[in-house]
Design a protein around this motif. Structure first.
Motif, mmCIF file in Angstrom:
data_model
loop_
_atom_site.group_PDB
_atom_site.id
_atom_site.type_symbol
_atom_site.label_atom_id
_atom_site.label_comp_id
_atom_site.label_asym_id
_atom_site.label_seq_id
_atom_site.Cartn_x
_atom_site.Cartn_y
_atom_site.Cartn_z
ATOM 1 N N ASP A 133 0.849 -1.190 0.000
ATOM 2 C CA ASP A 133 0.000 0.000 0.000
ATOM 3 C C ASP A 133 0.882 1.236 0.000
ATOM 4 N N LEU A 134 0.898 1.971 -1.112
ATOM 5 C CA LEU A 134 1.768 3.136 -1.220
ATOM 6 C C LEU A 134 1.223 4.364 -0.497
ATOM 7 N N LEU A 135 -0.005 4.253 0.027
ATOM 8 C CA LEU A 135 -0.617 5.377 0.736
ATOM 9 C C LEU A 135 -0.576 5.220 2.254
ATOM 10 N N GLY A 140 6.915 8.101 2.883
ATOM 11 C CA GLY A 140 7.437 7.223 1.850
ATOM 12 C C GLY A 140 7.580 7.908 0.505
ATOM 13 N N TRP A 141 7.278 9.223 0.468
ATOM 14 C CA TRP A 141 7.301 9.997 -0.774
ATOM 15 C C TRP A 141 8.244 11.192 -0.645
ATOM 16 N N THR A 142 8.831 11.613 -1.772
ATOM 17 C CA THR A 142 9.773 12.729 -1.813
ATOM 18 C C THR A 142 9.465 13.603 -3.030
ATOM 19 N N PRO A 143 9.569 14.943 -2.925
ATOM 20 C CA PRO A 143 9.394 15.795 -4.109
ATOM 21 C C PRO A 143 10.455 15.496 -5.163
ATOM 22 N N SER A 166 4.833 20.251 -6.347
ATOM 23 C CA SER A 166 5.869 19.445 -6.996
ATOM 24 C C SER A 166 5.337 18.047 -7.288
ATOM 25 N N ASP A 167 5.807 17.436 -8.351
ATOM 26 C CA ASP A 167 5.607 16.004 -8.522
ATOM 27 C C ASP A 167 6.287 15.301 -7.352
ATOM 28 N N ILE A 168 5.836 14.100 -7.036
ATOM 29 C CA ILE A 168 6.451 13.331 -5.957
ATOM 30 C C ILE A 168 6.780 11.930 -6.436
ATOM 31 N N LYS A 169 7.696 11.280 -5.726
ATOM 32 C CA LYS A 169 8.115 9.922 -6.074
ATOM 33 C C LYS A 169 8.229 9.089 -4.812
ATOM 34 N N THR A 170 8.055 7.783 -4.974
ATOM 35 C CA THR A 170 8.269 6.879 -3.849
ATOM 36 C C THR A 170 9.758 6.771 -3.562
ATOM 37 N N TRP A 175 10.500 -2.713 -10.361
ATOM 38 C CA TRP A 175 10.820 -3.149 -11.717
ATOM 39 C C TRP A 175 9.553 -3.603 -12.429
ATOM 40 N N ASN A 176 9.249 -4.903 -12.424
ATOM 41 C CA ASN A 176 8.004 -5.386 -13.017
ATOM 42 C C ASN A 176 6.925 -5.404 -11.943
ATOM 43 N N PHE A 177 5.711 -4.953 -12.284
ATOM 44 C CA PHE A 177 4.685 -4.833 -11.251
ATOM 45 C C PHE A 177 3.302 -4.647 -11.866
ATOM 46 N N GLU A 178 2.314 -4.791 -11.000
ATOM 47 C CA GLU A 178 0.945 -4.361 -11.265
ATOM 48 C C GLU A 178 0.619 -3.260 -10.267
ATOM 49 N N LEU A 179 -0.027 -2.209 -10.744
ATOM 50 C CA LEU A 179 -0.376 -1.075 -9.885
ATOM 51 C C LEU A 179 -1.863 -0.807 -10.010
#
Length: 303
Positions: A133-135, A140-143, A166-170, A175-179
């Motif tokens: 769960d990315l939320l 766990g996120w950075t600009p 700003s956009d954010i990133k984990t 690599w390979n995944f389902e989101l």
């Protein structure tokens, strides 16, 4: 003899020009938003030189209108907003070394690495790992924009940005995944989901419009959805993304809109040009407001 010398010189020039052919991931020094560029060159050394570019002229992928060799330099240019943007690059030991000027004034320097081949293929035996769960936490996120604060918040399990954030990133890379994503936006809003920090799947209010490379569910500016499956703005949208190697599948609100299509290279959101490596999930925040109530990532591992 003079004719033979001229012909030999032309042959050598042609051979050197061929080194530029292919796809290139460009790392840009001091790019204001920390973004990477992408270049494709074809026909070099054959007299049919052409190119495509993702970079400073705009957010989309552009066919290069003016491209030529000047000695050992590859030179391409655009005219945008009343300004002339010129790019020059030389081939050096397998890399491109280049610079950009704006109306003749030096602007940005860049270095290009040839895009790698990726062996992973859809259709091989892939096993779903443990979903994440990315939320679950904001830390766990950075600009992604240099020097910008984290202008996003999580309230009652919903992630939301401030306008023009700003956009954010984990912090984690994949690599390979389902989101699996569930999101909503206001009328006219615009966002996107960046895969491996390189490939944007478009989020935009295009309800009821003809499909294009800017439609909801498009691989931004590159792959047009098979149909418009968008719900009206203000309603929750469900998007399921599967990325294996360079193969992308996108299902929007229960309909497959991209079916096992090739990911050629970076889009405008890209900030990680290292295509052979895992990369983060990113969310675009610098356009309109968007809310995410689900972002669940399931790694795919070889059986």
């Amino acid at each position: 003899m003079k004719f033979l010398l001229i012909a030999f010189a032309a042959m050598l020039a042609s051979a050197g020009e061929k080194d530029f052919n292919g796809r290139w991931n460009l790392t840009v020094e001091k790019e204001p938003r920390g973004r990477a560029w992408w270049l494709e060159v074809s026909g070099a050394g054959s007299g049919k030189l052409a190119g495509r570019f993702v970079g400073a002229p705009g957010g989309q992928m552009d066919a290069i209108p003016a491209i030529a060799f000047e000695g050992k330099e590859l030179v391409w240019s655009f005219e945008r907003g009343g300004k002339k943007l010129v790019y020059r690059a030389v081939y050096d030991k397998g890399q491109l070394i280049g610079r950009q000027t704006v109306d003749g004034v030096p602007a940005l320097a860049f270095r290009g690495a040839r895009a790698p081949g990726i062996r992973d293929r859809e259709g091989e035996q892939w096993k779903r790992g443990k979903a994440e769960d990315l939320l679950v936490r904001l830390n766990g996120w950075t600009p992604t924009f240099p020097g910008r604060p984290l202008e996003w918040s999580i309230e009652n399990g919903v992630l939301k940005n401030k306008p023009k954030a700003s956009d954010i990133k984990t912090n984690e890379k994949y690599w390979n995944f389902e989101l699996d994503a569930e999101f909503r936006y206001e009328k006219g809003s615009n966002s996107g989901i960046g895969l491996r920090g390189r490939y944007e799947v478009q989020i935009q209010d295009t309800y009821g419009e003809p499909v294009s490379g800017h439609s909801l569910g498009a691989r931004y500016s590159r792959i047009v959805p098979k149909e418009n499956a968008a719900n009206p703005p203000g309603e929750w949208q469900k998007m399921e993304i599967r990325l294996v190697g360079r193969t992308l599948t996108v299902k929007l609100n229960g309909k497959v809109v991209i079916d096992k299509q090739e990911v050629e290279g970076a889009t405008a959101m890209a900030f990680d040009p290292n295509e052979a490596d895992p990369g983060p999930i990113a969310l675009q925040g610098d356009h309109g407001v968007v809310e995410f109530r689900k972002l669940a990532l399931t790694p795919l591992v070889r059986q």
